[in-house]
Design a protein around this motif. Structure first.
Motif, PDB file in Angstrom:
ATOM      1  N   CYS A  34      -7.609   1.317   6.696  1.00  0.00           N
ATOM      2  CA  CYS A  34      -7.159   0.463   5.587  1.00  0.00           C
ATOM      3  C   CYS A  34      -6.092  -0.532   6.042  1.00  0.00           C
ATOM      4  CB  CYS A  34      -6.619   1.321   4.450  1.00  0.00           C
ATOM      5  SG  CYS A  34      -7.867   2.361   3.641  1.00  0.00           S
ATOM      6  N   SER A  52       2.951  -1.287   4.135  1.00  0.00           N
ATOM      7  CA  SER A  52       2.669   0.102   3.773  1.00  0.00           C
ATOM      8  C   SER A  52       3.961   0.867   3.566  1.00  0.00           C
ATOM      9  CB  SER A  52       1.828   0.785   4.862  1.00  0.00           C
ATOM     10  OG  SER A  52       2.488   0.722   6.112  1.00  0.00           O
ATOM     11  N   MET A  71      -5.219   0.218  -8.173  1.00  0.00           N
ATOM     12  CA  MET A  71      -4.491  -1.022  -7.891  1.00  0.00           C
ATOM     13  C   MET A  71      -3.926  -1.570  -9.201  1.00  0.00           C
ATOM     14  SD  MET A  71      -5.570  -4.260  -5.491  1.00  0.00           S
ATOM     15  CE  MET A  71      -7.016  -4.776  -6.399  1.00  0.00           C
ATOM     16  N   TYR A 107       1.399   5.437   0.057  1.00  0.00           N
ATOM     17  CA  TYR A 107       0.859   6.740   0.437  1.00  0.00           C
ATOM     18  C   TYR A 107       1.900   7.806   0.108  1.00  0.00           C
ATOM     19  CZ  TYR A 107      -2.876   4.578   3.252  1.00  0.00           C
ATOM     20  OH  TYR A 107      -3.970   3.868   3.668  1.00  0.00           O
ATOM     21  N   TYR A 122      -2.485   2.189  -4.463  1.00  0.00           N
ATOM     22  CA  TYR A 122      -2.202   3.558  -4.041  1.00  0.00           C
ATOM     23  C   TYR A 122      -3.457   4.157  -3.424  1.00  0.00           C
ATOM     24  CZ  TYR A 122      -0.957   8.461  -4.006  1.00  0.00           C
ATOM     25  OH  TYR A 122      -0.704   9.737  -3.596  1.00  0.00           O
ATOM     26  N   ILE A 178      -8.643  -5.933   0.853  1.00  0.00           N
ATOM     27  CA  ILE A 178      -8.243  -5.745  -0.540  1.00  0.00           C
ATOM     28  C   ILE A 178      -8.244  -7.062  -1.298  1.00  0.00           C
ATOM     29  CG2 ILE A 178      -6.312  -5.053  -2.019  1.00  0.00           C
ATOM     30  CD1 ILE A 178      -5.613  -2.962   0.159  1.00  0.00           C
ATOM     31  N   CYS A 226     -11.089   2.943   4.318  1.00  0.00           N
ATOM     32  CA  CYS A 226     -11.599   1.667   3.812  1.00  0.00           C
ATOM     33  C   CYS A 226     -12.861   1.281   4.573  1.00  0.00           C
ATOM     34  CB  CYS A 226     -10.528   0.586   3.947  1.00  0.00           C
ATOM     35  SG  CYS A 226      -9.099   0.855   2.855  1.00  0.00           S
ATOM     36  N   ILE A 278       0.856  -1.189   0.000  1.00  0.00           N
ATOM     37  CA  ILE A 278       0.000   0.000   0.000  1.00  0.00           C
ATOM     38  C   ILE A 278       0.889   1.234   0.000  1.00  0.00           C
ATOM     39  CG2 ILE A 278      -1.729   1.311   1.271  1.00  0.00           C
ATOM     40  CD1 ILE A 278      -2.743  -1.318   2.441  1.00  0.00           C
ATOM     41  N   HIS A 310      -0.539  -6.702   4.068  1.00  0.00           N
ATOM     42  CA  HIS A 310      -0.011  -5.683   3.152  1.00  0.00           C
ATOM     43  C   HIS A 310       1.032  -4.817   3.863  1.00  0.00           C
ATOM     44  CE1 HIS A 310      -3.313  -6.803   0.549  1.00  0.00           C
ATOM     45  NE2 HIS A 310      -2.924  -5.938  -0.368  1.00  0.00           N
ATOM     46  N   ASN A 327      -6.034  -5.031   6.426  1.00  0.00           N
ATOM     47  CA  ASN A 327      -5.129  -5.638   5.444  1.00  0.00           C
ATOM     48  C   ASN A 327      -3.772  -5.891   6.082  1.00  0.00           C
ATOM     49  OD1 ASN A 327      -6.787  -5.443   2.822  1.00  0.00           O
ATOM     50  ND2 ASN A 327      -6.880  -3.348   3.608  1.00  0.00           N
ATOM     51  N   THR A 346      -7.677   6.013  -5.482  1.00  0.00           N
ATOM     52  CA  THR A 346      -7.457   4.593  -5.219  1.00  0.00           C
ATOM     53  C   THR A 346      -7.236   3.896  -6.555  1.00  0.00           C
ATOM     54  OG1 THR A 346      -8.904   4.638  -3.268  1.00  0.00           O
ATOM     55  CG2 THR A 346      -8.404   2.478  -4.203  1.00  0.00           C
TER      56      THR A 346
END
Length: 329
Positions: free
Chosen positions: A89, A98, A199, A71, A149, A161, A156, A69, A96, A93, A197
């Protein structure tokens, strides 16, 4: 008449031919080419009828969406409110990873990973406004490494995801976008995908088109005003949404799909969506997925949940094109 007591003889070549015929008729799913004396078994591709009807010329992908993910932080970092949205988010998840990019780390990333594209590096570093760099950077990150992104003002809504892409599309989708404006608008309005957002799997050809289109658009601006990239003013930049934002992304995806699918792509086929639709390797999500508040669905028309909420807390809509290190009075 006499019957011979001699056994029939077969030549070696006849035996080989017989074996080959048996293999062809008994094992039609494979072929056996010979390379340097060693047999290699290669599966015959599945017939096109096994792909979804809504995904013309879709090709299975061996890779999954990276569990990353992204940011992008402004110079003031993360506000207390933004942290709550981010946590909504990250908490659902946990597998994931970040990654929070800053202005400095973004510059360093582009210089390190795009040395083979000096046109990208030089243009990116020269961009005079934060929003232009933030837009460009999200596409560069997704092209190079893939993942998802999120803008800082996105929360979320509870669905991990991993569950965003319907099972039947997972091995075909390479880019996932959602409508920002789609259902319930007047005739003739311009649809666009949300950029808060996105992907993607690495090396998406559609993102590659976006990158080249942004470079071309910026060069057109410099020629129009006879300035360098660094000398562009906010007035010269004009409509950011059109230059580097959602409208640019939408046009580039249309362009790329048309180049890939030809007559197999008609942008009207992905308009007024009530459920996800795969076109080539682009999965288009309905407006309620990423932008429920921007569309006008009847409750009975929603075939799935809202995945994220965009809170429209962006700081780029000012004469500085984004957040500055110190408050501007």
């Amino acid at each position: 008449m006499f019957l011979s007591n001699r056994r029939p003889t077969f030549k070696f070549s006849s035996i080989v031919t017989l074996i080959a015929l048996v293999l062809v008729f008994c094992f039609p799913s494979y072929i056996w080419p010979v390379t340097d004396g060693e047999a290699i078994r290669i599966p015959i591709p599945a017939p096109s009828s096994q792909t979804t009807a809504s995904s013309p010329k879709a090709t299975p992908s061996a890779t999954a969406f990276p569990e990353k993910i992204w940011y992008k932080l402004g110079p003031r970092g993360v506000t207390e409110q933004a942290r709550k949205w981010i946590d909504s988010c990250l908490d659902i998840n946990p597998t994931h990873k970040s990654k929070f990019m800053t202005d400095l780390s973004g510059d360093a990333y582009v210089k390190e990973h795009f040395t083979h594209r000096p046109d990208i590096v030089n243009t990116f570093l020269a961009l005079p406004f934060p929003i232009l760099k933030a837009d460009f950077l999200r596409y560069l990150l997704l092209f190079n490494e893939g993942g998802i992104y999120f803008d800082l003002d996105v929360s979320c809504e509870g669905l991990p995801i991993h569950d965003w892409v319907p099972e039947q599309y997972k091995k075909y989708a390479g880019l996932v976008v959602g409508w920002e404006f789609d259902v319930g608008w007047w005739d003739g309005f311009m649809r666009q995908f949300a950029t808060w957002t996105i992907m993607a799997k690495p090396r998406s050809p559609h993102i590659s088109v976006m990158l080249d289109d942004i470079l071309e658009g910026l060069q057109e601006k410099t020629k129009e005003y006879n300035v360098t990239i660094a000398e562009l003013t906010w007035t010269m930049v004009g409509d950011v949404v059109d230059l580097t934002g959602p409208r640019r992304m939408t046009r580039s995806i249309y362009k790329s799909l048309k180049a890939t699918l030809g007559d197999g792509f008609d942008q009207e086929d992905i308009a007024a969506l009530y459920e996800p639709k795969l076109i080539g390797d682009v999965l288009v999500l309905p407006g309620y997925s990423f932008a429920l508040s921007s569309n006008h669905y009847k409750p009975e028309d929603m075939q799935g949940p809202a995945l994220v909420t965009h809170h429209f807390d962006g700081s780029w809509k000012n004469d500085h094109g984004g957040e500055t290190a110190d408050p501007v009075l």
